[in-house]
Design an enzyme around this catalytic site. Structure first.
Site, short mmCIF file in Angstrom:
data_model
loop_
_atom_site.label_atom_id
_atom_site.label_comp_id
_atom_site.label_asym_id
_atom_site.label_seq_id
_atom_site.Cartn_x
_atom_site.Cartn_y
_atom_site.Cartn_z
CD GLU A 203 -1.58 0.14 3.60
OE1 GLU A 203 -2.64 -0.49 3.43
OE2 GLU A 203 -1.34 0.76 4.66
CG HIS A 238 5.04 1.46 13.62
ND1 HIS A 238 4.34 2.16 12.67
CD2 HIS A 238 6.30 1.39 13.19
CE1 HIS A 238 5.16 2.49 11.71
NE2 HIS A 238 6.35 2.04 12.00
NE ARG A 295 -7.20 -4.98 20.82
CZ ARG A 295 -6.61 -3.81 20.69
NH1 ARG A 295 -7.00 -2.78 21.42
NH2 ARG A 295 -5.63 -3.63 19.83
P1 ADP Z 1 -0.73 -2.84 13.47
O1 ADP Z 1 -1.89 -3.76 13.26
O2 ADP Z 1 0.58 -3.57 13.46
O3 ADP Z 1 -0.90 -1.90 14.63
P2 ADP Z 1 -1.50 -0.70 11.63
O4 ADP Z 1 -1.96 -0.94 10.25
O5 ADP Z 1 -2.54 -0.31 12.65
O6 ADP Z 1 -0.66 -1.96 12.14
O7 ADP Z 1 -0.37 0.42 11.62
C1 ADP Z 1 0.36 0.79 12.76
C2 ADP Z 1 1.06 2.11 12.53
O8 ADP Z 1 1.93 2.02 11.39
C3 ADP Z 1 0.14 3.28 12.22
O9 ADP Z 1 -0.32 3.90 13.41
C4 ADP Z 1 1.05 4.19 11.43
O10 ADP Z 1 1.91 4.89 12.33
C5 ADP Z 1 1.91 3.22 10.63
N1 ADP Z 1 1.35 2.94 9.28
C6 ADP Z 1 0.49 1.96 8.94
N2 ADP Z 1 0.17 2.02 7.63
C7 ADP Z 1 0.83 3.07 7.12
C8 ADP Z 1 0.92 3.68 5.81
N3 ADP Z 1 0.25 3.20 4.76
N4 ADP Z 1 1.72 4.76 5.66
C9 ADP Z 1 2.42 5.26 6.71
N5 ADP Z 1 2.39 4.74 7.96
C10 ADP Z 1 1.61 3.67 8.18
#
Ligand code: ADP
Length: 493
Positions: A203, A238, A295
């Site tokens: 993505e 993250h 949750r």
């Molecule tokens: P997880 O399930 O591991 O928590 P997420 O999809 O919720 O993964 O993403 C966690 C973090 O990673 C987000 O809060 C953001 O900081 C970063 N992140 C996720 N997707 C993107 C993206 N497409 N571009 C930039 N940062 C991203």
């Protein structure tokens, strides 16, 4: 379904304590579980009954489904609250609980399953419509040339993500076409070893984003409402450390748009219970669906503080089969709330988890100060579980007052014997980018350095203020390296 009389909490620490508090308020009996190291835990002391799960690791204790169901049977429990982490997003557990004739305080197993897979979630949400999606592939990579073509189309940098990923793990930034294959191979092998599922997809990597999420509540009568946003952009690896509600950059129009998108996400999977829809918010104010957490969220208290809604009470009410007792238009934002997560981690040493005895532990108090914790002086913070000690939450009539109360509460909170994120959080709160709302998920890598924190500790705000605004990314190289390889901590939220 029907009135719940006794809840077993399949969790530990602050969240078990938090759930017990609401259960008491509602006149519901509680059962705590405890592993060997948690024998003296605060949740054990506060619950009406407690059940020992012999062993220390999560697998031997809080993840052992047959042993948990055995406790329910022996103690005549009629509902389970899973908290967050552990079994809270395990569809199989939700099914087994219900098959045993016990109420699972959470959504349907199908909703957990769909939202537990990033790819299945994207598919369900884009099929439903009405939700902006991050540009990228719709399915897992199975043809590398096609994946590369998509990457070129959306433009580098791109992110390779594990479909089964969680806790900030299983993500790789790819800056150009040349390194695509190497990063993809790494992502697949990491995803396979960490999650037992090698499915990865591509993505767009959003530069300098904010993380904004919406709290939703749904019931089994088809009502779904949103309880506004939480801003969770201050993260390390993250993982969130400071959260607030409302977001300083979201206005009324945007709030309604994101809220409605979140409701659509919930509708896409027939959601009931409390849930959180996460969005990534770019520099132009565009927002895109990231994932849904099925949750109660760690940072739920800031929403409670600004809405006056007890989310655990609502979860219980919904699990009893009742309708949500208020409507969207009844909800109003009252003031501002901030939460900081107090982890047993050393910010001076790359936020490495610490453990040991809390030989000093004095809680802050005061008007608009809330502490959700699971520890007392003399207790051990062990290496077996997530190192979060507490969440410190303040509520003020506006953002400035919430920050002021937080600064004072941090002063009053005395934790000895262990390294914590407390002073790091103070640093973040008093940084000019936090104050003006312009901070992004890059805050820590951009501005934070152990030297700065040491200096700030020596001379508190004065020196911090002097350096606030200095861009440390110049010295740090690899701004885009968002890997998390040194951390093997499970159950991070
Ligand atoms: P997880 O399930 O591991 O928590 P997420 O999809 O919720 O993964 O993403 C966690 C973090 O990673 C987000 O809060 C953001 O900081 C970063 N992140 C996720 N997707 C993107 C993206 N497409 N571009 C930039 N940062 C991203």
């Amino acid at each position: 379904m029907g009135k719940i009389k006794k809840i077993l909490i399949s969790n530990r620490g602050e969240i078990a304590v938090r759930i017990i508090k609401t259960a008491k308020k509602l006149g519901i009996k509680t059962v705590a579980l405890y592993s060997d190291p948690d024998r003296e835990g605060l949740h054990v002391k506060l619950a009406d009954e407690a059940w020992h799960l012999p062993g220390s690791t999560s697998a031997e204790t809080y993840l052992d489904v047959p042993k948990i169901l055995e406790a329910c049977k022996a103690l005549n429990v009629d509902a389970i609250h899973p908290g967050y982490g552990f079994l809270s997003e395990n569809a199989d557990f939700a099914n087994k609980v219900r098959e045993a004739g016990i109420i699972f305080i959470g959504p349907s197993a199908e909703a957990i399953e769909t939202m537990g897979s990033k790819l299945a979630a994207k598919e369900a949400v884009s099929d439903f419509g009405g939700v902006p999606m991050v540009p990228g592939m719709e399915g897992a990579i199975d043809d590398i040339q096609e994946a590369k073509r998509t990457a070129k189309e959306i433009g580098f940098p791109v992110l390779i993500k594990a479909s089964a990923g969680g806790g900030g793990k299983g993500m790789r930034v790819v800056e150009n076409e040349e390194e695509f294959e190497e990063q993809m191979d790494r992502a697949i092998s990491e995803a396979t070893s960490a999650f037992g599922d090698g499915a990865v997809f591509v993505e767009k990597f959003i530069m300098n984003p904010k993380h904004i999420e919406i709290q939703i509540l749904g019931d089994e009568h088809g009502n779904i409402i949103y309880l506004f946003e939480r801003e969770c952009s201050i993260q390390r690896r993250h993982q969130k450390v400071v959260e607030e509600a409302p977001s300083p950059v979201v206005d009324e129009v945007k709030r309604a748009a994101i809220g409605e998108a979140a409701v659509n996400v919930a509708k896409a999977c027939g959601y009931y219970g409390a849930g959180t829809v996460e969005f990534i918010y770019d520099e132009n104010g565009e927002f895109y669906f990231l994932e849904m957490n099925t949750r109660l969220q760690v940072e739920h208290p800031v929403t409670e503080e600004i809405t006056g809604v007890d989310l655990v009470a609502e979860q219980i009410n919904i699990a009893e089969g009742n309708a949500i007792p208020f409507k969207q238009e009844d909800l109003k934002i009252n003031g501002h709330s901030i939460e900081i997560r107090v982890y047993a981690e050393d910010p001076l040493n790359n936020f490495l988890p610490d453990s040991g005895k809390l030989n000093q532990y004095t809680r802050p108090t005061g008007d608009g100060v809330r502490l959700d914790d699971g520890f007392e002086e003399g207790m051990e913070v062990t290496v077996f579980y997530d190192p979060m000690i507490a969440k410190l939450i303040t509520h003020g009539k506006d953002r400035a007052e919430a920050i002021e109360k937080m600064n004072k509460a941090i002063d009053d909170y005395k934790i000895g014997g262990i390294a914590t994120t407390l002073e790091f959080c103070r640093f973040a709160l008093n940084h000019s980018d936090f104050r003006d709302g312009s901070f992004t998920t890059k805050f820590v890598e951009k501005y934070f350095s152990p030297e700065l924190l040491k200096a700030a500790n020596e001379d508190e705000q004065e020196i911090a203020a002097l350096f606030a605004g200095y861009d440390f990314s110049q010295n740090k190289g690899q701004v885009l390296d968002i890997q998390n390889s040194e951390s093997n901590w499970k159950n991070r939220l």
